[in-house]
Write a protein that holds these residues in place. Sequence first.
Motif, PDB file in Angstrom:
ATOM      1  N   ILE A 280     -68.714  23.769  -0.755  1.00 22.94           N
ATOM      2  CA  ILE A 280     -68.767  24.433   0.552  1.00 22.94           C
ATOM      3  C   ILE A 280     -70.189  24.569   1.086  1.00 22.94           C
ATOM      4  O   ILE A 280     -70.464  24.189   2.238  1.00 22.94           O
ATOM      5  N   PRO A 281     -71.142  25.100   0.313  1.00 26.78           N
ATOM      6  CA  PRO A 281     -72.515  25.189   0.849  1.00 26.78           C
ATOM      7  C   PRO A 281     -73.095  23.824   1.203  1.00 26.78           C
ATOM      8  O   PRO A 281     -73.830  23.684   2.181  1.00 26.78           O
ATOM      9  N   TRP A 341     -71.628  38.473  -3.829  1.00 26.18           N
ATOM     10  CA  TRP A 341     -71.372  37.041  -3.985  1.00 26.18           C
ATOM     11  C   TRP A 341     -70.583  36.500  -2.794  1.00 26.18           C
ATOM     12  O   TRP A 341     -70.837  35.392  -2.311  1.00 26.18           O
ATOM     13  N   ALA A 342     -69.624  37.285  -2.316  1.00 25.03           N
ATOM     14  CA  ALA A 342     -68.776  36.848  -1.203  1.00 25.03           C
ATOM     15  C   ALA A 342     -69.586  36.612   0.061  1.00 25.03           C
ATOM     16  O   ALA A 342     -69.375  35.638   0.788  1.00 25.03           O
ATOM     17  N   GLU A 343     -70.516  37.495   0.336  1.00 23.55           N
ATOM     18  CA  GLU A 343     -71.315  37.389   1.558  1.00 23.55           C
ATOM     19  C   GLU A 343     -72.229  36.169   1.537  1.00 23.55           C
ATOM     20  O   GLU A 343     -72.527  35.593   2.582  1.00 23.55           O
ATOM     21  N   LYS A 344     -72.661  35.766   0.352  1.00 35.46           N
ATOM     22  CA  LYS A 344     -73.543  34.595   0.230  1.00 35.46           C
ATOM     23  C   LYS A 344     -72.764  33.288   0.330  1.00 35.46           C
ATOM     24  O   LYS A 344     -73.323  32.252   0.696  1.00 35.46           O
ATOM     25  N   ALA A 345     -71.471  33.316  -0.029  1.00 31.75           N
ATOM     26  CA  ALA A 345     -70.580  32.148   0.029  1.00 31.75           C
ATOM     27  C   ALA A 345     -71.032  31.000  -0.875  1.00 31.75           C
ATOM     28  O   ALA A 345     -70.606  29.866  -0.701  1.00 31.75           O
ATOM     29  N   THR A 346     -71.902  31.295  -1.837  1.00 34.30           N
ATOM     30  CA  THR A 346     -72.327  30.263  -2.785  1.00 34.30           C
ATOM     31  C   THR A 346     -71.180  29.900  -3.727  1.00 34.30           C
ATOM     32  O   THR A 346     -70.980  28.741  -4.079  1.00 34.30           O
ATOM     33  N   VAL A 347     -70.423  30.911  -4.145  1.00 34.35           N
ATOM     34  CA  VAL A 347     -69.255  30.719  -5.001  1.00 34.35           C
ATOM     35  C   VAL A 347     -68.131  31.609  -4.464  1.00 34.35           C
ATOM     36  O   VAL A 347     -68.359  32.490  -3.633  1.00 34.35           O
ATOM     37  N   GLU A 356     -61.172  38.369   1.314  1.00 35.45           N
ATOM     38  CA  GLU A 356     -61.242  38.344   2.779  1.00 35.45           C
ATOM     39  C   GLU A 356     -62.690  38.281   3.246  1.00 35.45           C
ATOM     40  O   GLU A 356     -63.003  37.614   4.230  1.00 35.45           O
ATOM     41  N   THR A 357     -63.567  38.966   2.539  1.00 34.53           N
ATOM     42  CA  THR A 357     -64.992  38.904   2.874  1.00 34.53           C
ATOM     43  C   THR A 357     -65.507  37.488   2.713  1.00 34.53           C
ATOM     44  O   THR A 357     -66.243  36.972   3.552  1.00 34.53           O
ATOM     45  N   TRP A 358     -65.089  36.844   1.624  1.00 32.48           N
ATOM     46  CA  TRP A 358     -65.527  35.471   1.379  1.00 32.48           C
ATOM     47  C   TRP A 358     -64.999  34.529   2.456  1.00 32.48           C
ATOM     48  O   TRP A 358     -65.726  33.671   2.954  1.00 32.48           O
ATOM     49  N   GLU A 359     -63.743  34.682   2.833  1.00 33.86           N
ATOM     50  CA  GLU A 359     -63.150  33.824   3.856  1.00 33.86           C
ATOM     51  C   GLU A 359     -63.917  33.906   5.178  1.00 33.86           C
ATOM     52  O   GLU A 359     -64.018  32.923   5.915  1.00 33.86           O
ATOM     53  N   LYS A 360     -64.468  35.073   5.475  1.00 35.28           N
ATOM     54  CA  LYS A 360     -65.167  35.287   6.738  1.00 35.28           C
ATOM     55  C   LYS A 360     -66.601  34.761   6.713  1.00 35.28           C
ATOM     56  O   LYS A 360     -67.293  34.818   7.727  1.00 35.28           O
ATOM     57  N   SER A 361     -67.038  34.255   5.553  1.00 34.65           N
ATOM     58  CA  SER A 361     -68.414  33.747   5.477  1.00 34.65           C
ATOM     59  C   SER A 361     -68.591  32.526   6.374  1.00 34.65           C
ATOM     60  O   SER A 361     -69.697  32.249   6.839  1.00 34.65           O
ATOM     61  N   TYR A 362     -67.512  31.791   6.601  1.00 34.28           N
ATOM     62  CA  TYR A 362     -67.482  30.702   7.590  1.00 34.28           C
ATOM     63  C   TYR A 362     -66.223  30.919   8.431  1.00 34.28           C
ATOM     64  O   TYR A 362     -65.185  30.287   8.200  1.00 34.28           O
ATOM     65  N   ASP A 364     -65.022  30.090  11.236  1.00 35.83           N
ATOM     66  CA  ASP A 364     -64.373  29.022  12.000  1.00 35.83           C
ATOM     67  C   ASP A 364     -63.808  27.928  11.107  1.00 35.83           C
ATOM     68  O   ASP A 364     -63.335  26.896  11.600  1.00 35.83           O
ATOM     69  N   LYS A 365     -63.838  28.142   9.784  1.00 28.44           N
ATOM     70  CA  LYS A 365     -63.312  27.147   8.841  1.00 28.44           C
ATOM     71  C   LYS A 365     -62.145  27.750   8.052  1.00 28.44           C
ATOM     72  O   LYS A 365     -62.089  28.959   7.818  1.00 28.44           O
ATOM     73  N   ASN A 366     -61.257  26.894   7.622  1.00 24.05           N
ATOM     74  CA  ASN A 366     -60.051  27.340   6.917  1.00 24.05           C
ATOM     75  C   ASN A 366     -60.306  27.540   5.423  1.00 24.05           C
ATOM     76  O   ASN A 366     -59.660  26.917   4.575  1.00 24.05           O
ATOM     77  N   LEU A 367     -61.229  28.422   5.084  1.00 21.89           N
ATOM     78  CA  LEU A 367     -61.509  28.683   3.679  1.00 21.89           C
ATOM     79  C   LEU A 367     -60.302  29.290   2.973  1.00 21.89           C
ATOM     80  O   LEU A 367     -60.195  29.232   1.741  1.00 21.89           O
ATOM     81  N   LYS A 368     -59.397  29.858   3.751  1.00 18.01           N
ATOM     82  CA  LYS A 368     -58.193  30.453   3.162  1.00 18.01           C
ATOM     83  C   LYS A 368     -57.366  29.420   2.396  1.00 18.01           C
ATOM     84  O   LYS A 368     -56.530  29.785   1.565  1.00 18.01           O
ATOM     85  N   ALA A 369     -57.609  28.134   2.659  1.00 11.30           N
ATOM     86  CA  ALA A 369     -56.881  27.093   1.934  1.00 11.30           C
ATOM     87  C   ALA A 369     -57.036  27.267   0.426  1.00 11.30           C
ATOM     88  O   ALA A 369     -56.069  27.115  -0.336  1.00 11.30           O
ATOM     89  N   PHE A 370     -58.244  27.593  -0.013  1.00 14.94           N
ATOM     90  CA  PHE A 370     -58.477  27.785  -1.440  1.00 14.94           C
ATOM     91  C   PHE A 370     -57.723  29.012  -1.956  1.00 14.94           C
ATOM     92  O   PHE A 370     -57.139  28.983  -3.041  1.00 14.94           O
TER      93      PHE A 370
END
Length: 427
Positions: A280-281, A341-347, A356-362, A364-370
């Motif tokens: 992702i990064p 960790w979620a806010e950095k979106a590195t992992v 949900e915090t991690w999903e919002k790191s991007y 406009d992208k469908n990170l929820k797929a994971f």
Amino acid sequence: MKLWKKFALCMSLALLVTGCGNKDSKNPSSEEKSSKSGENVVRIAMWNPDQIATMKDIEKKYEEKNPGVDIQIEETTFKDHFTKLETQAQGDVMPDIFTMNGPNFIKFASNGVIEPLDDYLDKIGIKKEDYPEGLINLYTYDNHLYGIPKDWDLTALFYNKKLFDEKGVSYPNKDWTWDDFVKAAEQLTDKDKGIWGTSFKPATQEGYYDTIPQCGGYIINKDKTKSGYDTEEAYDGIQRWIDIGEKGYSPDLKTLTDTNDTDLFKAGKIAMIYSGSWRIPEYLGDENISKDIDLEIMPKIKERAATIHGLSYCLAKGSKNKDQALDFLAYLGSKEVNEMWAEKATVIPANNKVLETWEKSYPDKNLKAFVDELEYSVPYPVSKNTPVWNAYEEDAINEMYSFNKPVKDVLKDLAQKMNDALEKEQN
């Protein structure tokens, strides 16, 4: 330490030399400081250079909350991390806490150098249900949990919207089947422009470690005693990738050897690709392509499946400061740290409460797929000495994807070699 020392005698001289050299050159004073200093020291070892900045923030926050405690981060390379731990275990100078991956976990747990955590979970406020079940299972050995999950990763289907638009092909969706995927790969392939629909993935977790269980098969059975490579389901899961290569919807093995498929995807030469969440990064942080990229869950074959891996924090059985290390371990597993960790979106942080915090790191992208794939995730295949049969897998991959030998013959040979290796582990 008797069990570990017995194991150490079986290690190659080269590994021991590498471990000793790494200890002296990378961090020569950390063990001496922890043993001689009067400070309340907790040592944590890790190998991830892109995560050190966040870990230092975690260190700072913890020390502010706990005056007088000195958290020491010991960084090494992935190549040297486990060798160094093996050497430290022999000298009884292991760090208090260290990051662990699946392929090396059982080797360490079975040799008695990691502390089982079951009796401490209530005390440190860790609940198994706050973490993915597949990850808890991955770090459970002999019915005991040996690691607090740190992060996890799965594979999803990344795609280039620009290339889809140019060919008038509909974007992937959650209802896609493998047939939909193959049809789109055919439509997106443009040999005149040097563009392929996908990559036929001579890879494990980002390839056939997913398609084999999706076909109802397995890499290694639950008892860690038998390979599943000689089954029809394994053949089906791999042959699907071979077919894509033979049809020309993917770069050939030589091209992928010269330039890996992730670079070709970033260059706009591959329209869609199976990639792990750790990409992702790399993908979404690239201003040249991020606007054109999105992702979706993997297409369904016969059933849904996604191989989950991730890291955990382990506690050394011989920790010199176990009570304080347990307190820091509790902090590492807390919602507060997982939010960092979620806010950095590195992992992807392991604690389910912050997804949900991690999903919002991007946003406009469908990170929820994971996250959606967690429901049917299966543990990464490991045994007591995973690297041995991983080497057999690598040789087999090269042979199959070069089309030099029938896939079934290669898989039969691979299963036999793997079974021999697994049998030796039991003795």
